[in-house]
Scaffold this motif. Sequence first.
Motif, PDB file in Angstrom:
ATOM      1  N   ILE A 101      28.068 -19.454  -7.191  1.00 55.37           N
ATOM      2  CA  ILE A 101      28.892 -20.158  -8.173  1.00 55.37           C
ATOM      3  C   ILE A 101      30.286 -20.342  -7.619  1.00 55.37           C
ATOM      4  O   ILE A 101      30.932 -19.397  -7.163  1.00 55.37           O
ATOM      5  CB  ILE A 101      28.950 -19.380  -9.496  1.00 55.37           C
ATOM      6  CG1 ILE A 101      27.529 -19.159 -10.037  1.00 55.37           C
ATOM      7  CG2 ILE A 101      29.799 -20.108 -10.512  1.00 55.37           C
ATOM      8  CD1 ILE A 101      26.787 -20.440 -10.318  1.00 55.37           C
ATOM      9  N   VAL A 102      30.772 -21.553  -7.652  1.00 51.80           N
ATOM     10  CA  VAL A 102      32.098 -21.880  -7.123  1.00 51.80           C
ATOM     11  C   VAL A 102      33.104 -21.806  -8.248  1.00 51.80           C
ATOM     12  O   VAL A 102      32.904 -22.410  -9.303  1.00 51.80           O
ATOM     13  CB  VAL A 102      32.098 -23.298  -6.524  1.00 51.80           C
ATOM     14  CG1 VAL A 102      33.477 -23.634  -5.995  1.00 51.80           C
ATOM     15  CG2 VAL A 102      31.065 -23.390  -5.420  1.00 51.80           C
ATOM     16  N   SER A 103      34.166 -21.068  -8.043  1.00 50.06           N
ATOM     17  CA  SER A 103      35.216 -21.057  -9.059  1.00 50.06           C
ATOM     18  C   SER A 103      36.188 -22.171  -8.756  1.00 50.06           C
ATOM     19  O   SER A 103      36.631 -22.332  -7.633  1.00 50.06           O
ATOM     20  CB  SER A 103      35.951 -19.707  -9.041  1.00 50.06           C
ATOM     21  OG  SER A 103      36.576 -19.500  -7.803  1.00 50.06           O
ATOM     22  N   THR A 104      36.493 -22.932  -9.768  1.00 48.67           N
ATOM     23  CA  THR A 104      37.370 -24.089  -9.597  1.00 48.67           C
ATOM     24  C   THR A 104      38.555 -23.940 -10.539  1.00 48.67           C
ATOM     25  O   THR A 104      38.399 -23.565 -11.691  1.00 48.67           O
ATOM     26  CB  THR A 104      36.621 -25.386  -9.924  1.00 48.67           C
ATOM     27  OG1 THR A 104      35.471 -25.451  -9.081  1.00 48.67           O
ATOM     28  CG2 THR A 104      37.473 -26.607  -9.669  1.00 48.67           C
ATOM     29  N   GLN A 107      41.507 -24.658 -13.124  1.00 47.73           N
ATOM     30  CA  GLN A 107      41.579 -25.515 -14.299  1.00 47.73           C
ATOM     31  C   GLN A 107      42.661 -26.557 -14.070  1.00 47.73           C
ATOM     32  O   GLN A 107      43.779 -26.245 -13.667  1.00 47.73           O
ATOM     33  CB  GLN A 107      41.930 -24.672 -15.542  1.00 47.73           C
ATOM     34  CG  GLN A 107      40.881 -23.632 -15.859  1.00 47.73           C
ATOM     35  CD  GLN A 107      39.557 -24.280 -16.216  1.00 47.73           C
ATOM     36  OE1 GLN A 107      39.515 -25.230 -16.974  1.00 47.73           O
ATOM     37  NE2 GLN A 107      38.487 -23.751 -15.646  1.00 47.73           N
ATOM     38  N   LYS A 117      28.865 -29.100  -6.743  1.00 45.44           N
ATOM     39  CA  LYS A 117      28.609 -27.667  -6.739  1.00 45.44           C
ATOM     40  C   LYS A 117      28.623 -27.168  -8.188  1.00 45.44           C
ATOM     41  O   LYS A 117      29.427 -27.622  -8.995  1.00 45.44           O
ATOM     42  CB  LYS A 117      29.704 -26.934  -5.965  1.00 45.44           C
ATOM     43  CG  LYS A 117      29.796 -27.305  -4.504  1.00 45.44           C
ATOM     44  CD  LYS A 117      30.928 -26.535  -3.856  1.00 45.44           C
ATOM     45  CE  LYS A 117      31.101 -26.936  -2.397  1.00 45.44           C
ATOM     46  NZ  LYS A 117      32.220 -26.219  -1.764  1.00 45.44           N
ATOM     47  N   ILE A 177      29.597 -25.063 -11.305  1.00 51.88           N
ATOM     48  CA  ILE A 177      30.784 -24.333 -11.752  1.00 51.88           C
ATOM     49  C   ILE A 177      30.348 -23.432 -12.899  1.00 51.88           C
ATOM     50  O   ILE A 177      29.646 -23.865 -13.810  1.00 51.88           O
ATOM     51  CB  ILE A 177      31.891 -25.298 -12.211  1.00 51.88           C
ATOM     52  CG1 ILE A 177      32.359 -26.164 -11.033  1.00 51.88           C
ATOM     53  CG2 ILE A 177      33.078 -24.540 -12.790  1.00 51.88           C
ATOM     54  CD1 ILE A 177      33.390 -27.204 -11.406  1.00 51.88           C
ATOM     55  N   SER A 178      30.755 -22.218 -12.851  1.00 53.15           N
ATOM     56  CA  SER A 178      30.295 -21.226 -13.819  1.00 53.15           C
ATOM     57  C   SER A 178      30.528 -21.699 -15.250  1.00 53.15           C
ATOM     58  O   SER A 178      31.641 -22.089 -15.629  1.00 53.15           O
ATOM     59  CB  SER A 178      31.030 -19.900 -13.588  1.00 53.15           C
ATOM     60  OG  SER A 178      30.610 -18.932 -14.507  1.00 53.15           O
ATOM     61  N   LYS A 238      29.448 -24.369 -16.687  1.00 57.48           N
ATOM     62  CA  LYS A 238      29.529 -25.816 -16.880  1.00 57.48           C
ATOM     63  C   LYS A 238      28.255 -26.487 -16.364  1.00 57.48           C
ATOM     64  O   LYS A 238      27.634 -26.012 -15.426  1.00 57.48           O
ATOM     65  CB  LYS A 238      30.735 -26.409 -16.144  1.00 57.48           C
ATOM     66  CG  LYS A 238      32.097 -25.987 -16.694  1.00 57.48           C
ATOM     67  CD  LYS A 238      33.214 -26.646 -15.918  1.00 57.48           C
ATOM     68  CE  LYS A 238      34.581 -26.245 -16.445  1.00 57.48           C
ATOM     69  NZ  LYS A 238      34.853 -26.839 -17.754  1.00 57.48           N
ATOM     70  N   ALA A 248      31.041 -30.584 -14.265  1.00 59.14           N
ATOM     71  CA  ALA A 248      31.662 -30.400 -12.951  1.00 59.14           C
ATOM     72  C   ALA A 248      32.144 -31.732 -12.402  1.00 59.14           C
ATOM     73  O   ALA A 248      33.228 -31.821 -11.798  1.00 59.14           O
ATOM     74  CB  ALA A 248      30.656 -29.761 -11.980  1.00 59.14           C
TER      75      ALA A 248
END
Length: 879
Positions: A147-150, A152, A443, A445-446, A448, A453
């Motif tokens: 999981i990719v953290s993006t 905000q 990718k 997104i946790s 979502k 994403a």
Amino acid sequence: MAYNLESLAQILHQLLLPDHHSRRPWFLDPSQTSDFQSLLTKSYFLRDFFQHSSSSITPPQARTTLESRIRDAACHAEAIISSHLADKLTIPRIKGQRVMIPFPDLLRVINDIQFERILEDIVKLMDESHQTQVRRRIDSTTESSQIVSTSQFSDLNPDQIVLGLADDLIQLKHRLLGQDPDSKLEILPIVGMGGIGKTTLARTLYDDPVLTPHFDIRGWVTISQTFNVREILLSLIKQVSPEKLTDEIIKKDDSELIVRLYQNLWGRRFLIVLDDVWSPKVWDEIKTIFPDEATGSRIVVTTRERSVANFVAGNDEQHHMKFLNESESWNLFCRKVFVEKPLINIGRKIAKGCRGLPLAIHVVGGVLARADRTIESWRRVADDVCSTMANSDAQFSNILSLSYNHLPDYLRPCFLYMSTFPEDHEIQSSKLVNLWVAEGFLKPISGKSLEDAAEVYLKELVERNLLLVCKIEAKRNVKTYIMHDLLRDLCLRKAEEEKFVFVVGKSIRGFIPSDAAQLRRLSVRGCNREACFHESVDLASVTHTFLLNSLNCSYFVDPDQPHLYVFRMRLLKVLDILALKLVDLPESVEQLVNLRYIAARFQLDSKLPSSISALCNLQTLIFSQEQYFGATVEEILFEMPEFLRHVRYKGIYPLYHVRDGEWEKLAVQENLQTLSYVAVDNQFPKILEATPNLKTLGIFEHEEMSLSVCIDLSRMDKLEVLKCRSLSTYPKDEYSTLLCFLILAPWLKKLSLRNLRIPPKWMGKVGALHNLQILKLRGCIFRHLAWEPSEGEFVELRLLVLENLDLMKWEADATHYPRLEHLVIRDCGKLEIPCDLGNIMTLETIELHRPTLGLRESARKIQDEQAELGNDSLQVRYL
């Protein structure tokens, strides 16, 4: 580039799904699971490494070489796996039978892509301080942490302030208004290089609240390099004609359209903007539509070419755009990026290096907004700006390349994908999102969905000033995007360099590139039938994406004819041929088992072939048909794979016909988010049971159908968008059966009603939806031709659209729509705006299309009253 790994990883992940996914027609040979898992793990590692740690590879040229090797390796692996799936899944089998997929050449695939060699080369090229750490990560990498953290992103709020154009605005406003209101037709050319602000200046004038009421008619059309005269004429007719753009008008030839436009403009004061004119030829084609009378009419032309301005305007004065001075450049720079005190000096150097070009400042500002806020980081950008600007030949094109060079890997394919669309093309947000999902660019997104994403990616591209918002329904709800010409040129250049897409122009023969990798994606432009019918072994073996733009075929094509080659591209993931009219969809479509996105159009008596259910990877299904009722869709859609996410019908409203006793056997479509439009009858509640996670639903009623059961949407806890329409003709005093039996979902954010007779007090139920932000009423009939909302209703409404309503009485005040931002009224001949709506504190725009005199006066009165109270921000637009 390394972004190709995301698509490969998604295919591998799908292959490794547990066998309890029983609707999937295959299962993997258990003895090969560990090999596929190892390949997936290495793909994830390389993807994440290039996103976070690749700067430690020296020299930079080595990084580029490695990325190229990874791109080719990932593409090769994906092609082999997809081809093998197509071979196995197209073998005839008993309905419902699952097939074990062995990969006898799996070891060859792994050896061919040489991921192990690439991993070792990465370590060799890194500086010593990173080698031990990376070796440890290579040795211990697992399938976890996918999981990719993006971060905000801030709310979408594009800067609308025009800096450095105050003098230009004053001069041109004076010329547009004129000293004599009945002066002759005047042409105002705005001339300057790309990115200097010509369109921004023209748009500011076009929307100016002082200028809009001065003209009876206004119209805006973008010409571009590859113009289409017919499209220009139809666009202008749609904007200036009191009539709607009917099929009868569309079928007229160009000469008849020119006469109609001339008649619509005759005797009226008009303002027409011709944006981005590249050639004198287009003016020769359309100049006869503009009456040269003493009505004070004006035509604004934006162009990069002085020769065009001279040809179009003759002796009329030209307005030449100037570069921003140093002070103006700095002010604009500070608007785009916050500059802390330690960064002021280096910031001024960067702004000065942009040489006064607004677009360059916007783009560099976008780069810095995402960069580390350190002097070292900003100094690197400053050095890049100065080095590119030192080359007089490269000038501004190279500075724009910085925006791409500083893009993270996960955004690069999304940016490059814009090259598949025509110049100045408005790109639908929903279409773009569905295409990105199908291509495998996104990718997770946790917390979502992939669609969520994609919205995050779109926001970031806008924040980096690489993509422009074109149409907005309400805040956070963008309908269409567009790309600036110069950035599109950059996009095309980079897409070609990276072999991302092959854009086909007038002819495909003789232009097939020697490198097959470039044929993975084909984007076909213009009236190019040849590309659809071109037979090539290269295309069949490598093409994963086929996008057809602007063919507008005027006759139907039999898809089974041997030379319609597109249905034999067995590796296709994306097939968009809406511009091609098919007699029907061929049974051979089942051969395209890798397909994730299909958009097609066919004639009115066609039915979906049962073989459509064989498309076991399909995510998005879009069909257009030239009729509005009577098509049937059997239970095949509910035999589709669990990956199906969006089903849209355009011009075709299907009924679901399922045999008695078969409903219980239908599989639930857990991932289906969009279903629009479908007919509603007494079986429809069972459709809802099978689609529990819908976000968008479109339904319609017809007088030939019977409805006597409740349509309860209150349990659809994810439903945000509802579209209802009718094809019925209502007897007097009868109301919409659909609305009478409909229970609304309380979480709705958008509601559209079309051609419905609204039952008494039903609008009160709509007003009670406390999450509703967008309401569109088109062709609806109100009891007593009146609408009187109650206090406390529509508390979150931001956009209200009223179109073709026969409302005579609208009693409302500021308490009824306390957060309304935009009011749009089209073709409402008897309606006037309640005066107190001007006191809504959040109201920004009132947009009137073909307004009557009474409607125009009520809007003007509201604007005048607000101006007296010091509220100059309310805009009234007449279209």
